[in-house]
Design a protein around this motif. Sequence first.
Motif, PDB file in Angstrom:
ATOM      1  N   PRO A 347       0.801  -1.215   0.000  1.00 39.48           N
ATOM      2  CA  PRO A 347       0.000   0.000   0.000  1.00 39.48           C
ATOM      3  C   PRO A 347       0.837   1.269   0.000  1.00 39.48           C
ATOM      4  O   PRO A 347       1.795   1.400   0.771  1.00 39.48           O
ATOM      5  CB  PRO A 347      -0.820  -0.115   1.289  1.00 39.48           C
ATOM      6  CG  PRO A 347      -0.883  -1.581   1.541  1.00 39.48           C
ATOM      7  CD  PRO A 347       0.437  -2.120   1.071  1.00 39.48           C
ATOM      8  N   LYS A 348       0.472   2.131  -0.907  1.00 40.47           N
ATOM      9  CA  LYS A 348       0.957   3.501  -1.066  1.00 40.47           C
ATOM     10  C   LYS A 348       2.025   4.014  -0.086  1.00 40.47           C
ATOM     11  O   LYS A 348       1.743   4.186   1.105  1.00 40.47           O
ATOM     12  CB  LYS A 348      -0.266   4.415  -0.948  1.00 40.47           C
ATOM     13  CG  LYS A 348      -0.234   5.623  -1.843  1.00 40.47           C
ATOM     14  CD  LYS A 348      -1.561   6.385  -1.716  1.00 40.47           C
ATOM     15  CE  LYS A 348      -1.486   7.739  -2.360  1.00 40.47           C
ATOM     16  NZ  LYS A 348      -1.717   7.746  -3.789  1.00 40.47           N
ATOM     17  N   SER A 349       3.166   4.297  -0.621  1.00 42.73           N
ATOM     18  CA  SER A 349       4.256   4.913   0.137  1.00 42.73           C
ATOM     19  C   SER A 349       4.464   4.288   1.520  1.00 42.73           C
ATOM     20  O   SER A 349       4.246   4.927   2.545  1.00 42.73           O
ATOM     21  CB  SER A 349       4.013   6.420   0.286  1.00 42.73           C
ATOM     22  OG  SER A 349       3.853   7.002  -0.982  1.00 42.73           O
ATOM     23  N   PRO A 350       4.854   3.034   1.538  1.00 37.84           N
ATOM     24  CA  PRO A 350       4.998   2.339   2.818  1.00 37.84           C
ATOM     25  C   PRO A 350       6.232   2.795   3.598  1.00 37.84           C
ATOM     26  O   PRO A 350       7.089   3.495   3.067  1.00 37.84           O
ATOM     27  CB  PRO A 350       5.157   0.885   2.394  1.00 37.84           C
ATOM     28  CG  PRO A 350       5.791   0.964   1.053  1.00 37.84           C
ATOM     29  CD  PRO A 350       5.262   2.198   0.400  1.00 37.84           C
ATOM     30  N   HIS A 351       6.270   2.408   4.842  1.00 37.12           N
ATOM     31  CA  HIS A 351       7.451   2.625   5.678  1.00 37.12           C
ATOM     32  C   HIS A 351       7.448   1.477   6.690  1.00 37.12           C
ATOM     33  O   HIS A 351       6.408   0.928   7.006  1.00 37.12           O
ATOM     34  CB  HIS A 351       7.378   3.982   6.378  1.00 37.12           C
ATOM     35  CG  HIS A 351       8.688   4.445   6.935  1.00 37.12           C
ATOM     36  ND1 HIS A 351       9.812   4.588   6.173  1.00 37.12           N
ATOM     37  CD2 HIS A 351       9.054   4.794   8.198  1.00 37.12           C
ATOM     38  CE1 HIS A 351      10.808   5.018   6.934  1.00 37.12           C
ATOM     39  NE2 HIS A 351      10.384   5.156   8.173  1.00 37.12           N
ATOM     40  N   GLY A 352       8.596   1.143   7.171  1.00 37.00           N
ATOM     41  CA  GLY A 352       8.668   0.026   8.109  1.00 37.00           C
ATOM     42  C   GLY A 352       8.546  -1.284   7.371  1.00 37.00           C
ATOM     43  O   GLY A 352       7.731  -1.427   6.467  1.00 37.00           O
TER      44      GLY A 352
END
Length: 662
Positions: A347-352
């Motif tokens: 999903p859109k621009s993940p982080h972690g």
Amino acid sequence: MKTRGTHLALGAIVIGASIVGAPGCSNKAEQAFEQQQAPAAIGASASVKELMAARGLSEADVEAALKTYMPTGKKDEYMIFASGGQSGQVLAIGVPSMRLLKLIGVFTPEPWQGYGYGGESDKVIAGGAQSGHRITWADVHHPNLSETKGDYDGEFLFVNDKANGRVAVIDLKDFSTKQIVPNPLVGSDHGGAFVDPNTNYVIETSQYPTPLGREYAPLSEYKTKYRGLAMFWKFDRTKGRIDPAASFAIELPPYTQDLADAGKIGSDGWAFINSFNTEMAIGGTLQGKPPIESGASQNDMDYLHVVDWKKAEALVAAGRATTMKGVRVLPLTVAAEEGVLTLIGEPKSPHGCDVTPDGTAIVVGGKLDTHATVYEFSKIKDAIAAKRYEGKDAYGVPILSFKDSIRGQVEIGLGPLHTVFDDKGFAYTSVFIESKVAKWSLKEMKLVEKLSVHYNIGHIMAAEGDTVSPDGKYVVAMNKMSIDRFSPVGPLYPQNFQLIDVTGEKMRLLSDMPIGIGEPHYSQMIKMDKLHPVKMYPMGQNPYTDKIDPQAVTGGKERIDRKGNVVDVYMTAIRSHFTPDQIEVNEGDTVNLHITSLEQAEDQTHGFTVNMYNIDLSLEPGKHENVSFKADVPGVFPMYCTEFCSALHLEMAGYLLVKPKN
Ligand code: CUK
Ligand code: CUA
């Protein structure tokens, strides 16, 4: 373990304190209980009550204090190794007291440790040069402890420098930095410095794509010439150093690779890297084009990179790599064809990007999505084995079905970033926009509780949280902003670590720790009893070669050797004098000082400096240092010990005399 008992005991004390009818304690049953119990603890209770009233403390405050207060001489149960962010350093912090124990000089010179001021450690910093440029700062993001069988072993710590694409090795035998390895292929890194469960490799993945090998190509050739990279630095545990010659890399598409984690147990041999900007936006704000931030947020899905690094290692060994700047690089085409690299939507621009303790799942937070997405490793592995691909990206990399690769998604809140784990099957996700810690069940895939933190939490960390057996007990919120938490210190505010007790049914915020040195990103917390640092060095030890230095001197062998305009001074330091303490040279001479501390008593450190030459050494017991300088200015230069080592410390001094040429 013992600590459980301690916690129970603390609980009992807290009950004792809370029943004295503190302000705000309106529970009748509790007050009745107080009257029954009062005689046993009345003296202490009365004063506790007064203290609480005087300081305006609530019961929760007293409980937090009792859980974190460390009486003098008592030691903490855990140690945190926290990145020091822009300071280029690493902080060692005790838990639960949150007392700073040491600032470890890593990428930046650190004067207390005499790190980077003329001595042997200069070579470590020099080793971190990129393209011949000496760099004396770093943007430290992710400290990672060495592991054995997926558990922290307390031997080494690795950290990455995002700004300059480097990785450092810290030896926990003496808490000092032994090596900085510049990545000769990339212009920045981020997914690092993660280790596989036995620390065969230290993994470093690039962030902003650049032409590999730090070459030039115009931005118009971004899609064809720019690339990402996953670097697998081979760690030689016996030497305690990274071996660049035995390392390898995998070329990646020019998506902006972000966080990474190594698989464990069933997923050992694999690595997972998330990414954003799969749109490959390059900005151009002055030319009226959208900035990268909007260009990079067009697609609904970015790509999780699934890397079979064991297979890559075998292919590299079989000669399928090309060598670039001395590094064996597995080309993207080979990685795509051979199933080394596979992509899955995220999903859109993940982080972690965090692998669960049992190694069965990977949790990805969505910066612009409200979910934590949990990928099921077995589904991914089966789909790759069966080549059940949904398609390929522009670089020929196979893509798996998102729907078929996940265990599910958990609604977390606005801006979930990083996730850590405890010993009871709970995950804790930092929720940046909401400034909250979200606790959720991995088994039930359900949100359990949310705790407010202050403010804008970035990373989150748990006790032994990245191992196969987390401890639970403590979680630390690593907050980007502190706003009103501390006394004002000007427009640059400290970041704020908040210690959270996760032993109970509800999370409890215990304490704040301002970090006034940089913006820490990640940290790790290890049980104190796993650390076994030395108390002193063997006499004459050079900590940067881990050997007795060939120039080391013993007592009685001190001397000054002159050969032409080179002066070698073999010097010792012991309470409270240097031998020799008078050094006479001629203007223009090269002076080599070889100084051995003859001390073998705990915490008997001397320092050494000589006026004007920017020389500053720390001489811990047994340590040997070599320092060279050109005596290019005539005059008289006091030299002295910079540690208050004894009653006659001020007398631990001498002179460097530089005779003028004419
Ligand atoms: S990153 Cu900083 S808050 Cu470098 Cu691990 Cu997420
Ligand atoms: Cu040695 Cu002061």
